[in-house]
Design a protein around this motif. Structure first.
Motif, PDB file in Angstrom:
ATOM      1  N   ASN A 123       0.863  -1.170   0.000  1.00  0.00           N
ATOM      2  CA  ASN A 123       0.000   0.000   0.000  1.00  0.00           C
ATOM      3  C   ASN A 123       0.907   1.229   0.000  1.00  0.00           C
ATOM      4  OD1 ASN A 123      -1.493   2.302   1.003  1.00  0.00           O
ATOM      5  ND2 ASN A 123      -3.142   0.895   1.570  1.00  0.00           N
ATOM      6  N   ASN A 124       1.045   1.862  -1.151  1.00  0.00           N
ATOM      7  CA  ASN A 124       1.987   2.976  -1.283  1.00  0.00           C
ATOM      8  C   ASN A 124       1.592   4.172  -0.427  1.00  0.00           C
ATOM      9  OD1 ASN A 124       3.920   1.903  -3.124  1.00  0.00           O
ATOM     10  ND2 ASN A 124       2.395   2.066  -4.755  1.00  0.00           N
ATOM     11  N   LYS A 125       0.293   4.411  -0.286  1.00  0.00           N
ATOM     12  CA  LYS A 125      -0.174   5.555   0.503  1.00  0.00           C
ATOM     13  C   LYS A 125       0.255   5.416   1.965  1.00  0.00           C
ATOM     14  CE  LYS A 125      -4.004   7.493  -0.806  1.00  0.00           C
ATOM     15  NZ  LYS A 125      -5.433   7.823  -1.041  1.00  0.00           N
ATOM     16  N   GLN A 126       0.182   4.194   2.477  1.00  0.00           N
ATOM     17  CA  GLN A 126       0.580   3.934   3.872  1.00  0.00           C
ATOM     18  C   GLN A 126       2.067   3.571   3.997  1.00  0.00           C
ATOM     19  OE1 GLN A 126      -2.227   0.691   4.612  1.00  0.00           O
ATOM     20  NE2 GLN A 126      -3.344   2.000   6.036  1.00  0.00           N
ATOM     21  N   ASN A 127       2.732   3.366   2.874  1.00  0.00           N
ATOM     22  CA  ASN A 127       4.105   2.846   2.864  1.00  0.00           C
ATOM     23  C   ASN A 127       4.203   1.601   3.745  1.00  0.00           C
ATOM     24  OD1 ASN A 127       6.841   2.697   2.185  1.00  0.00           O
ATOM     25  ND2 ASN A 127       7.445   3.883   3.985  1.00  0.00           N
ATOM     26  N   LYS A 128       3.335   0.644   3.437  1.00  0.00           N
ATOM     27  CA  LYS A 128       3.233  -0.570   4.247  1.00  0.00           C
ATOM     28  C   LYS A 128       2.869  -1.741   3.343  1.00  0.00           C
ATOM     29  CE  LYS A 128       0.853  -2.329   8.387  1.00  0.00           C
ATOM     30  NZ  LYS A 128      -0.081  -2.001   9.488  1.00  0.00           N
ATOM     31  N   SER A 129       3.352  -2.935   3.701  1.00  0.00           N
ATOM     32  CA  SER A 129       2.987  -4.147   2.964  1.00  0.00           C
ATOM     33  C   SER A 129       2.149  -5.058   3.847  1.00  0.00           C
ATOM     34  CB  SER A 129       4.243  -4.882   2.492  1.00  0.00           C
ATOM     35  OG  SER A 129       4.853  -4.192   1.433  1.00  0.00           O
ATOM     36  N   TYR A 130       1.148  -5.669   3.247  1.00  0.00           N
ATOM     37  CA  TYR A 130       0.255  -6.581   3.971  1.00  0.00           C
ATOM     38  C   TYR A 130       0.519  -8.012   3.516  1.00  0.00           C
ATOM     39  CZ  TYR A 130      -2.217  -2.488   5.665  1.00  0.00           C
ATOM     40  OH  TYR A 130      -2.524  -1.293   6.294  1.00  0.00           O
ATOM     41  N   ALA A 131       0.660  -8.916   4.487  1.00  0.00           N
ATOM     42  CA  ALA A 131       0.975 -10.313   4.192  1.00  0.00           C
ATOM     43  C   ALA A 131      -0.299 -11.143   4.122  1.00  0.00           C
ATOM     44  CB  ALA A 131       1.903 -10.859   5.272  1.00  0.00           C
ATOM     45  N   HIS A 132      -0.439 -11.884   3.028  1.00  0.00           N
ATOM     46  CA  HIS A 132      -1.582 -12.770   2.829  1.00  0.00           C
ATOM     47  C   HIS A 132      -1.089 -14.207   2.688  1.00  0.00           C
ATOM     48  CE1 HIS A 132      -4.345  -9.354   1.985  1.00  0.00           C
ATOM     49  NE2 HIS A 132      -3.239  -8.805   1.509  1.00  0.00           N
ATOM     50  N   ILE A 133      -1.876 -15.145   3.194  1.00  0.00           N
ATOM     51  CA  ILE A 133      -1.518 -16.559   3.088  1.00  0.00           C
ATOM     52  C   ILE A 133      -1.640 -17.047   1.647  1.00  0.00           C
ATOM     53  CG2 ILE A 133      -2.118 -18.919   3.824  1.00  0.00           C
ATOM     54  CD1 ILE A 133      -0.783 -17.250   5.990  1.00  0.00           C
ATOM     55  N   LYS A 134      -2.663 -16.559   0.945  1.00  0.00           N
ATOM     56  CA  LYS A 134      -2.875 -16.953  -0.446  1.00  0.00           C
ATOM     57  C   LYS A 134      -2.675 -15.748  -1.361  1.00  0.00           C
ATOM     58  CE  LYS A 134      -6.074 -20.719   0.631  1.00  0.00           C
ATOM     59  NZ  LYS A 134      -7.434 -21.273   0.467  1.00  0.00           N
TER      60      LYS A 134
END
Length: 232
Positions: A123-134
């Motif tokens: 998420n570029n706006k938040q400068n954050k990456s979210y981890a998903h299992i799939k």
């Protein structure tokens, strides 16, 4: 907030240097390449160091081959020649450099060692990456190995071998298993470190020299603080 000790040409922590490359032990708070903050990046500090050390006239060449997040510490390698830069870039792009990190976490992982595979969506706006299992749309596969190598009084020291180089990968993947890194508010740790650092350190880097074709192994000591000092 505690005052950060940032790198300058006089206190630069040089780990390895020859005619073609220079490796620096980056302090937490150093920014590798210039950004919107306008703070002097480590790349410019290294240029000043080279200019002063070798009494070079004019502009100093320096190429940025890879980066570390601002609050982390550890090994960053720069190219000193235009011959070395594309070869270093290729080496990092093809994952031909073995990267080992140390991370300090409060919660013990369920397993003492494991391979983690997630799909990270940035998420570029938040400068954050979210981890998903799939896999989800626009996500990238991220893989690392970790092992618990030391139990401290209130924390655990993990050693991590990184197999892919995704945005905030270690931070996001450790948070996804309930083990956010000490000081990393963005990824769920309960409080920040006084100097805004996080306890993530690029500890070891092994690769074949881009010009001399000889093996190089670089090891970086973690920053000076009571918790890191207990790890060494």
């Amino acid at each position: 907030m505690a005052r950060k000790l940032l790198s300058d040409p006089n206190n630069l922590l040089v780990l390895f240097e020859d005619n073609h490359i220079v490796a620096i032990n980056k302090r937490p708070g150093d920014i590798v390449q210039g950004d919107k903050t306008g703070d002097m990046p480590l790349s410019e500090v290294v240029k000043l160091y080279i200019k002063e050390k070798y009494d070079k006239p004019g502009n100093v060449y320096l190429g940025v081959a890879h980066r570390l997040d601002r609050p982390t510490s550890g090994i960053v390698v720069f190219a000193k020649t235009s011959k070395a830069l594309p070869r270093l870039n290729k080496l990092f792009a093809e994952k031909a450099a073995k990267k080992t990190y140390w991370a300090i976490v409060k919660n013990k992982p369920k397993k003492n060692e494991d391979t983690l595979t997630h799909y990270l969506k940035r998420n570029n706006k938040q400068n954050k990456s979210y981890a998903h299992i799939k896999e989800v749309p626009d996500s990238k596969k991220a893989t690392l190995d970790y092992r618990v190598i030391k139990k401290l009084d209130r924390y655990y020291l993990l050693e991590i071998d990184l197999h892919t180089g995704r945005h905030h990968q270690i931070r996001a993947q450790l948070a996804a298993i309930g083990c956010p890194i000490k000081g990393d508010l963005k990824y769920g740790f309960d409080r920040s470190n006084p100097d805004a650092s996080i306890h993530l350190h690029a500890r070891r880097l092994s690769f074949i020299h881009p010009v001399r074709k000889e093996p190089v192994e670089i090891v970086a000591k973690p920053p000076e603080d009571p918790i890191w000092n207990a790890c060494c």
